[in-house]
Design an enzyme around this catalytic site. Structure first.
Site, mmCIF file in Angstrom:
data_model
loop_
_atom_site.group_PDB
_atom_site.id
_atom_site.type_symbol
_atom_site.label_atom_id
_atom_site.label_comp_id
_atom_site.label_asym_id
_atom_site.label_seq_id
_atom_site.Cartn_x
_atom_site.Cartn_y
_atom_site.Cartn_z
ATOM 1 N N TRP A 134 63.713 49.548 22.100
ATOM 2 C CA TRP A 134 65.074 49.013 21.951
ATOM 3 C C TRP A 134 65.204 48.496 20.522
ATOM 4 O O TRP A 134 64.349 47.740 20.057
ATOM 5 C CB TRP A 134 65.258 47.887 22.965
ATOM 6 C CG TRP A 134 66.590 47.220 22.942
ATOM 7 C CD1 TRP A 134 67.803 47.827 23.020
ATOM 8 C CD2 TRP A 134 66.839 45.807 22.868
ATOM 9 N NE1 TRP A 134 68.791 46.875 22.994
ATOM 10 C CE2 TRP A 134 68.236 45.637 22.900
ATOM 11 C CE3 TRP A 134 66.022 44.680 22.787
ATOM 12 C CZ2 TRP A 134 68.839 44.385 22.848
ATOM 13 C CZ3 TRP A 134 66.612 43.434 22.744
ATOM 14 C CH2 TRP A 134 68.007 43.286 22.769
ATOM 15 N N ASP A 216 59.151 42.374 28.358
ATOM 16 C CA ASP A 216 60.607 42.349 28.326
ATOM 17 C C ASP A 216 61.071 42.989 29.630
ATOM 18 O O ASP A 216 60.858 44.176 29.861
ATOM 19 C CB ASP A 216 61.117 43.146 27.111
ATOM 20 C CG ASP A 216 62.630 43.010 26.929
ATOM 21 O OD1 ASP A 216 63.287 42.408 27.806
ATOM 22 O OD2 ASP A 216 63.154 43.524 25.924
ATOM 23 N N LYS A 252 72.011 43.452 33.535
ATOM 24 C CA LYS A 252 72.110 44.723 34.266
ATOM 25 C C LYS A 252 72.066 44.517 35.777
ATOM 26 O O LYS A 252 72.913 44.997 36.501
ATOM 27 C CB LYS A 252 70.967 45.671 33.864
ATOM 28 C CG LYS A 252 70.773 45.848 32.360
ATOM 29 C CD LYS A 252 71.901 46.618 31.702
ATOM 30 C CE LYS A 252 71.594 47.017 30.265
ATOM 31 N NZ LYS A 252 71.375 45.926 29.336
#
Length: 416
Positions: A134, A216, A252
């Site tokens: 990312w 993460d 999310k």
């Protein structure tokens, strides 16, 4: 008189937000947005989880809820519920008081607070992230004071899977006390995760080399529909006795993107260090944003601590993850039907929101310019941007891009 600010140069645009802007401005009827990392329903619309709506209505009616400041480290019942969700309620590290959480500004804020803690107080300066990862990982760690960014190999262009030998070799060569960013599940951008056996091997090398795991976790429950399965790697490292930190995001899996709901879970080997750690985290947050927002954290805390609401939410994440899986299968089937050159099995082997398609930058450019299909230059697509009405069109466009601009062997995204 000239402005003092004339020294400020125009910065480069952030690709994913720039892409969104171009998509919004495009008047083409059949345009498709495969860029931004957010869930979309089968009509291509944003979806507010029904359990979140229900909770918000309930909160709006509750006259006891005030808009007073939260404590610097946030809502304690939210953090406790988050730690329990990540590690499993009866995890010995929780019962022994060796794990705790602090509320942060979504996953990004969690990464930032965790990185600053490791840099300022443990004096760590090396950090490793996967190639690719990312794109914000690098910036957040550099801005937190880390000075030695390094990468470990991850994506193998030829096999469209993990370059596991390369990954292990890079970790074996990492200096002691390097912080290694690991994606807990649904690796962004590739969508390919290590197998359990591979995670075990990664843990072996990290233990041997005295490396520090920084997980993460942006998609727990959203990736496979199963909260425990998506937390397997983190729990395994904890079971192995690692001290670690993990950034958790509820953007999310609760659809709370703009509420910035996150948690930083910290697992240590001796509970005597919890109080000093919390005191220093308090000062890090105080100097950064003072204290976190309450609304989204209250929604999450209430849902996670009520078994009926929790079950309802679990049904939502199962539904979202199964829609993603269906769209992966549909895209692969359409590409096979068209006889598109190449093997497309990787699309269904990947997990989570994203697929690293293997498309070249030139092919991606063609998709945007000729077909109004917006995606990142790396070939990463958000599978949620697909739905039953556009998947055929997208497959046809991908087929066209590949036929018009066949990938050359040297046209690799390893450089990106």
């Amino acid at each position: 008189m000239g402005s003092r600010f004339q020294v400020v140069e125009q910065g480069p645009p952030i690709e994913v937000f720039q892409l969104n802007k171009l998509f919004t401005e495009d008047s083409f009827k059949n345009k498709v947005n495969l860029g931004v990392g957010a869930y979309r329903d089968e009509n291509g619309k944003p979806w507010v989880l029904p359990v979140v709506r229900k909770m918000e209505k309930q909160m709006a009616e509750d006259d006891t809820l005030l808009h007073e400041y939260l404590p610097v480290l946030g809502l304690e019942n939210f953090s406790n519920a988050s730690v329990a969700m990540l590690l499993g309620e009866n995890n010995p590290v929780i019962t022994e008081g060796r794990a705790f959480g602090v509320q942060t500004l979504s996953g990004t804020g969690s990464l930032r607070v965790g990185a600053e803690l490791l840099n300022k107080h443990l004096k760590y300066t090396n950090f490793y992230y996967s190639s690719p990862t990312w794109e914000n990982h690098h910036l957040v760690f550099i801005n937190s004071g880390f000075t030695q960014p390094r990468t470990y190999r991850y994506w193998n262009e030829k096999t469209r899977g993990i370059d596991f030998d390369g990954l292990i070799e890079d970790l074996k060569n990492a200096p002691e006390n390097s912080v290694v960013i690991l994606h807990a599940c649904a690796h962004n951008p590739t969508g390919i995760d290590p197998s359990n056996e591979q995670w075990e091997r990664i843990a072996d090398v990290m233990e041997e080399r005295k490396l520090f795991p920084f997980f993460d976790s942006a998609y727990q429950g959203f990736a496979s529909g199963d909260l425990d399965r998506d937390a397997w790697a983190v729990r395994y490292f904890v079971e192995r006795g690692f001290e670690l930190v993990c950034a958790q995001s509820y953007a999310k899996n609760f659809g709370l993107y703009n509420e910035r709901v996150g948690n930083l879970t910290i697992v240590i080997s001796d509970k005597a260090h919890v109080a000093p750690l919390k005191s220093q985290l308090t000062w890090i947050v105080r100097g950064m944003y003072s204290n976190p927002p309450a609304h989204g954290a209250r929604v999450v805390a209430n849902v996670l601590s009520n078994s009926t609401l929790f079950d309802e939410w679990r049904d939502h994440i199962k539904m979202m993850s199964s829609r993603v899986i269906q769209m992966r299968e549909a895209l692969r089937a359409e590409l096979i039907k068209l006889g598109t050159p190449g093997n497309w099995d990787h699309i269904v082997k990947q997990i989570g929101l994203f697929s690293y398609t293997g498309l070249t930058p030139r092919q991606c450019e063609h998709l945007i310019q000729e077909h109004h299909i917006y995606l990142l230059g790396s070939g990463r697509i958000n599978i949620c941007g697909l739905n039953p009405t556009n998947v055929e069109y997208v497959a046809m466009a991908i087929n066209d891009a590949i036929l018009k601009f066949p990938a050359k062997d040297d046209d690799s995204r390893a450089k990106l």
